[in-house]
Design a protein around this motif. Structure first.
Motif, PDB file in Angstrom:
ATOM      1  N   ARG A  10     -63.432  86.612 -38.579  1.00 24.02           N
ATOM      2  CA  ARG A  10     -64.959  86.355 -38.865  1.00 24.02           C
ATOM      3  C   ARG A  10     -65.348  87.821 -39.009  1.00 24.02           C
ATOM      4  O   ARG A  10     -66.394  88.503 -38.734  1.00 24.02           O
ATOM      5  N   ILE A  11     -64.816  88.426 -39.837  1.00 27.35           N
ATOM      6  CA  ILE A  11     -65.259  89.970 -40.650  1.00 27.35           C
ATOM      7  C   ILE A  11     -67.059  90.020 -40.860  1.00 27.35           C
ATOM      8  O   ILE A  11     -67.576  90.981 -40.647  1.00 27.35           O
ATOM      9  N   GLU A  12     -67.043  88.813 -41.002  1.00 27.43           N
ATOM     10  CA  GLU A  12     -68.228  88.862 -41.759  1.00 27.43           C
ATOM     11  C   GLU A  12     -69.299  88.723 -40.931  1.00 27.43           C
ATOM     12  O   GLU A  12     -70.083  89.315 -40.885  1.00 27.43           O
ATOM     13  N   ASN A  13     -69.077  88.316 -39.517  1.00 26.41           N
ATOM     14  CA  ASN A  13     -70.063  88.223 -38.563  1.00 26.41           C
ATOM     15  C   ASN A  13     -70.602  89.762 -38.607  1.00 26.41           C
ATOM     16  O   ASN A  13     -71.310  89.758 -37.661  1.00 26.41           O
TER      17      ASN A  13
END
Length: 183
Positions: free
Chosen positions: A98-101
């Motif tokens: 979930r690095i995009e968060n």
């Protein structure tokens, strides 16, 4: 008229008696008696009791354990750490996914994993409650052989002496009768 008279003069007879009394003596001696009481035969067989002391828990409390117990504990600890490690890796993988968060999950994970948490516990003191004792008393076997008393009696016959008495009869005075006619 003169009638003749009969005149009688008598002398009574006397008998003399000399009596010797009989003599009798009786002596009864005491019985001779011997009594012996032999001691009874007594045998006692005492089997020793069995005392078992298990102080394994007290040694474990001091952290002095044998190899098998130590290995089992380490295997349990290693299994728990492995499971915790799997959970951590899975959690970190989810964070990276979930690095995009936003945020910086790699730096956060590096900071969290750089701390080494170490706890040393040398163990406590042994206590009486940790020692298990068990005692089984040995049985006693008692055998008694009774002995009858030995009684000996010597009967002693009575001593009996008897001297019969006697009576001596004699005439001390002879009887006499005198008859006379008097005119």
């Amino acid at each position: 008229m003169n009638i003749p008279k009969l005149q009688m003069q008598s002398t009574p007879g006397r008998i003399g008696l000399r009596i010797n009394k009989p003599e009798q003596t009786i002596k009864q001696h005491q019985v001779e008696q011997s009594i012996q009481q032999p001691k009874a035969d007594m045998k006692i067989e005492q089997k020793p009791g069995k005392l078992t002391i298990d102080q394994t828990k007290a040694w474990h409390n001091l952290d002095l354990k044998n190899v098998l117990v130590r290995t089992e504990e380490l295997v349990g600890i290693a299994r728990d750490l492995w499971m915790e490690g799997l959970a951590r890796v899975s959690r970190e993988g989810d964070e990276l996914m979930r690095i995009e968060n936003g945020g910086n999950p790699i730096a956060t994970q590096a900071k969290r994993n750089s701390v080494f948490d170490f706890t040393f516990s040398p163990g406590g003191r042994p206590t009486y409650e940790l020692i298990q004792m068990n005692y089984q008393p040995g049985k006693a076997k008692i055998d008694i052989q009774r002995r009858e008393p030995m009684i000996e009696n010597k009967i002693r016959e009575p001593e009996h002496h008897y001297r019969p008495g006697n009576v001596n009869v004699s005439m001390e005075q002879m009887p006499d009768l005198k008859i006379d006619w008097k005119v």
